[in-house]
Motif scaffolding. Structure first.
Motif, PDB file in Angstrom:
ATOM      1  N   TYR A   1      33.376  52.484  32.491  1.00  0.00           N
ATOM      2  CA  TYR A   1      33.312  52.030  33.942  1.00  0.00           C
ATOM      3  C   TYR A   1      34.641  51.182  34.346  1.00  0.00           C
ATOM      4  CZ  TYR A   1      32.073  47.122  32.909  1.00  0.00           C
ATOM      5  OH  TYR A   1      32.287  45.823  32.431  1.00  0.00           O
TER       6      TYR A   1
ATOM      7  N   VAL B   1      36.139  48.203  37.372  1.00  0.00           N
ATOM      8  CA  VAL B   1      35.861  47.440  38.542  1.00  0.00           C
ATOM      9  C   VAL B   1      37.305  47.079  39.300  1.00  0.00           C
ATOM     10  CG1 VAL B   1      34.812  45.436  39.539  1.00  0.00           C
ATOM     11  CG2 VAL B   1      33.847  46.627  37.601  1.00  0.00           C
TER      12      VAL B   1
ATOM     13  N   HIS C   1      44.306  49.717  36.394  1.00  0.00           N
ATOM     14  CA  HIS C   1      42.795  49.843  36.187  1.00  0.00           C
ATOM     15  C   HIS C   1      42.592  51.286  35.718  1.00  0.00           C
ATOM     16  CE1 HIS C   1      40.665  46.071  37.016  1.00  0.00           C
ATOM     17  NE2 HIS C   1      41.246  45.880  37.831  1.00  0.00           N
TER      18      HIS C   1
ATOM     19  N   ARG D   1      43.817  52.033  32.386  1.00  0.00           N
ATOM     20  CA  ARG D   1      42.710  51.573  31.429  1.00  0.00           C
ATOM     21  C   ARG D   1      41.385  52.469  31.194  1.00  0.00           C
ATOM     22  NH1 ARG D   1      40.448  45.536  31.841  1.00  0.00           N
ATOM     23  NH2 ARG D   1      39.157  46.758  33.520  1.00  0.00           N
TER      24      ARG D   1
ATOM     25  N   LYS E   1      35.956  49.852  27.835  1.00  0.00           N
ATOM     26  CA  LYS E   1      35.088  49.506  28.865  1.00  0.00           C
ATOM     27  C   LYS E   1      33.971  50.122  28.933  1.00  0.00           C
ATOM     28  CE  LYS E   1      35.944  47.131  33.349  1.00  0.00           C
ATOM     29  NZ  LYS E   1      35.137  45.762  32.891  1.00  0.00           N
TER      30      LYS E   1
ATOM     31  N   ASN F   1      26.555  41.580  26.794  1.00  0.00           N
ATOM     32  CA  ASN F   1      27.404  40.952  27.841  1.00  0.00           C
ATOM     33  C   ASN F   1      26.303  40.492  28.811  1.00  0.00           C
ATOM     34  OD1 ASN F   1      28.912  43.413  26.443  1.00  0.00           O
ATOM     35  ND2 ASN F   1      30.640  42.246  27.661  1.00  0.00           N
TER      36      ASN F   1
ATOM     37  N   GLY G   1      34.883  35.762  27.595  1.00  0.00           N
ATOM     38  CA  GLY G   1      33.723  35.612  28.139  1.00  0.00           C
ATOM     39  C   GLY G   1      33.022  36.831  28.169  1.00  0.00           C
ATOM     40  N   SER G   2      31.834  36.583  28.868  1.00  0.00           N
ATOM     41  CA  SER G   2      30.752  37.968  28.857  1.00  0.00           C
ATOM     42  C   SER G   2      31.347  38.930  29.915  1.00  0.00           C
ATOM     43  CB  SER G   2      29.295  37.540  29.519  1.00  0.00           C
ATOM     44  OG  SER G   2      29.508  36.850  30.863  1.00  0.00           O
ATOM     45  N   LEU G   3      32.257  38.487  30.938  1.00  0.00           N
ATOM     46  CA  LEU G   3      32.877  39.349  31.945  1.00  0.00           C
ATOM     47  C   LEU G   3      34.310  38.823  32.332  1.00  0.00           C
ATOM     48  CD1 LEU G   3      32.140  37.611  34.559  1.00  0.00           C
ATOM     49  CD2 LEU G   3      29.954  38.850  34.502  1.00  0.00           C
ATOM     50  N   SER G   4      34.876  37.991  31.183  1.00  0.00           N
ATOM     51  CA  SER G   4      36.237  37.796  31.640  1.00  0.00           C
ATOM     52  C   SER G   4      37.235  37.305  30.298  1.00  0.00           C
ATOM     53  CB  SER G   4      36.300  36.250  32.619  1.00  0.00           C
ATOM     54  OG  SER G   4      35.334  35.466  31.730  1.00  0.00           O
ATOM     55  N   ASN G   5      38.213  36.977  30.560  1.00  0.00           N
ATOM     56  CA  ASN G   5      39.008  36.835  29.386  1.00  0.00           C
ATOM     57  C   ASN G   5      39.198  35.091  29.360  1.00  0.00           C
ATOM     58  OD1 ASN G   5      40.462  39.728  29.951  1.00  0.00           O
ATOM     59  ND2 ASN G   5      39.991  39.114  27.798  1.00  0.00           N
TER      60      ASN G   5
ATOM     61  N   LEU H   1      38.085  43.001  25.517  1.00  0.00           N
ATOM     62  CA  LEU H   1      38.695  43.620  26.535  1.00  0.00           C
ATOM     63  C   LEU H   1      39.745  43.382  26.998  1.00  0.00           C
ATOM     64  CD1 LEU H   1      37.709  46.343  28.277  1.00  0.00           C
ATOM     65  CD2 LEU H   1      37.246  44.719  29.987  1.00  0.00           C
TER      66      LEU H   1
ATOM     67  N   GLY I   1      42.098  42.695  29.443  1.00  0.00           N
ATOM     68  CA  GLY I   1      41.601  42.550  30.947  1.00  0.00           C
ATOM     69  C   GLY I   1      42.918  42.972  31.498  1.00  0.00           C
TER      70      GLY I   1
ATOM     71  N   ARG J   1      43.700  41.375  34.394  1.00  0.00           N
ATOM     72  CA  ARG J   1      44.243  40.002  34.711  1.00  0.00           C
ATOM     73  C   ARG J   1      45.032  39.529  33.681  1.00  0.00           C
ATOM     74  NH1 ARG J   1      42.776  42.735  38.793  1.00  0.00           N
ATOM     75  NH2 ARG J   1      41.043  43.153  37.317  1.00  0.00           N
TER      76      ARG J   1
ATOM     77  N   SER K   1      39.200  37.528  35.806  1.00  0.00           N
ATOM     78  CA  SER K   1      38.644  38.678  35.725  1.00  0.00           C
ATOM     79  C   SER K   1      38.761  39.328  37.188  1.00  0.00           C
ATOM     80  CB  SER K   1      37.005  38.496  35.477  1.00  0.00           C
ATOM     81  OG  SER K   1      36.437  38.075  36.657  1.00  0.00           O
TER      82      SER K   1
HETATM   83  N1  PDD Z   1      34.502  42.537  33.763  1.00  0.00           N
HETATM   84  N2  PDD Z   1      36.205  40.873  29.365  1.00  0.00           N
HETATM   85  C1  PDD Z   1      35.423  41.346  29.659  1.00  0.00           C
HETATM   86  C2  PDD Z   1      34.300  41.773  28.395  1.00  0.00           C
HETATM   87  C3  PDD Z   1      34.998  41.962  30.924  1.00  0.00           C
HETATM   88  O1  PDD Z   1      34.016  42.775  31.169  1.00  0.00           O
HETATM   89  C4  PDD Z   1      35.955  41.902  32.099  1.00  0.00           C
HETATM   90  C5  PDD Z   1      35.787  42.368  33.119  1.00  0.00           C
HETATM   91  C6  PDD Z   1      37.121  41.322  31.481  1.00  0.00           C
HETATM   92  C7  PDD Z   1      38.217  41.145  32.655  1.00  0.00           C
HETATM   93  O2  PDD Z   1      38.996  42.158  32.867  1.00  0.00           O
HETATM   94  P1  PDD Z   1      39.711  42.496  33.994  1.00  0.00           P
HETATM   95  O3  PDD Z   1      40.673  41.422  34.493  1.00  0.00           O
HETATM   96  O4  PDD Z   1      40.137  43.799  33.996  1.00  0.00           O
HETATM   97  O5  PDD Z   1      38.680  42.533  35.113  1.00  0.00           O
HETATM   98  C8  PDD Z   1      37.276  40.418  30.306  1.00  0.00           C
HETATM   99  C9  PDD Z   1      34.025  43.445  35.252  1.00  0.00           C
HETATM  100  C10 PDD Z   1      34.802  42.465  36.085  1.00  0.00           C
HETATM  101  C11 PDD Z   1      32.777  43.155  35.235  1.00  0.00           C
HETATM  102  O6  PDD Z   1      32.188  43.658  34.144  1.00  0.00           O
HETATM  103  O7  PDD Z   1      32.229  43.168  36.225  1.00  0.00           O
END
Ligand code: PDD
Length: 287
Positions: free
Chosen positions: A33, A35, A49, A52, A147, A154, A181-185, A205, A207, A209, A244
């Protein structure tokens, strides 16, 4: 306004949009996926994006369902149908539909789905005062660079942070390193002013960002190092932040019970927030 989804090649109402029970995404989480943030009418970092996305697909041997250009056209069509200026473009591509079997073949037709999700950007208080994160064990697999839609660890980790009243959870691996993080760096700023973040290897991942933060830091002569850090390093850090798609660059002032630096948002973080926002503001509007 009723939301629409793009399923394969058709725009349909989001509520009720369907794929088959035999979709390998449903059976095996066999898909990826992306985002992409829509912020004040701007599609933020769309090209990286989509690049990636191609890398994630290639790593799983899933063919591109259509060209990047065709995806860009569909994204614009999705936005046109919503007339919103803020949201998250959610794109998912699975390997396709087949009778359940762990084995896959190159003949499977990938399934493209996309919708516009509501975005919850950080509040002005979160940006000015910083947020709290907790730490949690990193329970994920060995290819976090892909991804993948397989997000159970997560999801559970994010849930734990939510229950602890925290914005995010920083994951600590078996070596004692904070990966992300679970959804962020995840980043710290050391006492000597150096920005430190985990290298973009297979344990995080990479990211978009993160790419931008590193690029902006380099462009503006800010010192940085891509090297794992531990909770002890966090204790000694003067600043911490996360990044993120939906949070951009967001300051962290507390990790577990550790107050970072003097507890206020630091200069390095503030500078990166300002630089990144300026870069985003320079993107031409699509809406
Ligand atoms: N999450 N690390 C993880 C495990 C992530 O899932 C994400 C993104 C990031 C940050 O990546 P980016 O800057 O490309 O958003 C780092 C998205 C937003 C999500 O799962 O909703």
């Amino acid at each position: 306004m009723s939301r629409v989804a793009c399923v394969k090649n058709q725009f349909v109402p989001l509520r009720g949009a369907q794929v088959s029970m035999l979709d390998r995404g449903y059976q095996f989480a066999d898909g990826i996926y992306e985002v992409v943030t829509l912020w004040n009418g701007r599609l933020v970092d769309e090209s990286p994006h989509l690049a990636r996305m191609e890398r994630s697909l290639a790593a799983l041997e899933i063919p591109m369902p259509m060209s990047v250009r065709a995806i860009q056209i569909r994204i614009r069509e999705l936005l046109r149908r919503h007339r919103l200026k803020n949201g998250l473009v959610y794109i998912q591509i699975t390997r396709g539909e087949a009778m359940r079997n762990h084995l896959f073949t190159g003949e499977m037709t990938p399934i493209f789905t996309m919708c516009l999700l509501p975005a919850r950007f950080p509040t002005s208080q979160e940006k000015s005062e910083g947020v709290r994160v907790i730490t949690a064990p990193d329970q994920r697999w060995a290819r976090c660079d892909i991804k993948s839609i397989a997000l159970l660890p997560n999801m559970l980790t994010r849930m734990a942070s939510y229950r602890a009243g925290a914005k995010e959870a920083w994951q600590i691996n078996a070596q004692g390193n904070i990966t992300e993080g679970s959804l962020s760096n995840a980043y710290i700023v050391r006492a000597d002013g150096v920005i430190q973040t985990h290298p973009a290897d297979r344990s995080i991942l990479g990211g978009i960002r993160r790419e931008m933060v590193l690029k902006l830091a380099k462009q503006h002569g800010m010192a940085l190092i891509e090297k794992p850090f531990t909770l002890d390093d966090v204790k000694r850090a003067t600043e911490a932040f996360m990044s993120s798609a939906s949070s951009f660059v967001l300051p962290i002032t507390t990790v577990d019970d550790i107050t970072i630096g003097n507890g206020a948002v630091g200069h390095v973080t503030e500078k990166l927030m300002t630089l990144y926002e300026a870069q985003v503001l320079a993107i031409p509007r699509v809406m």
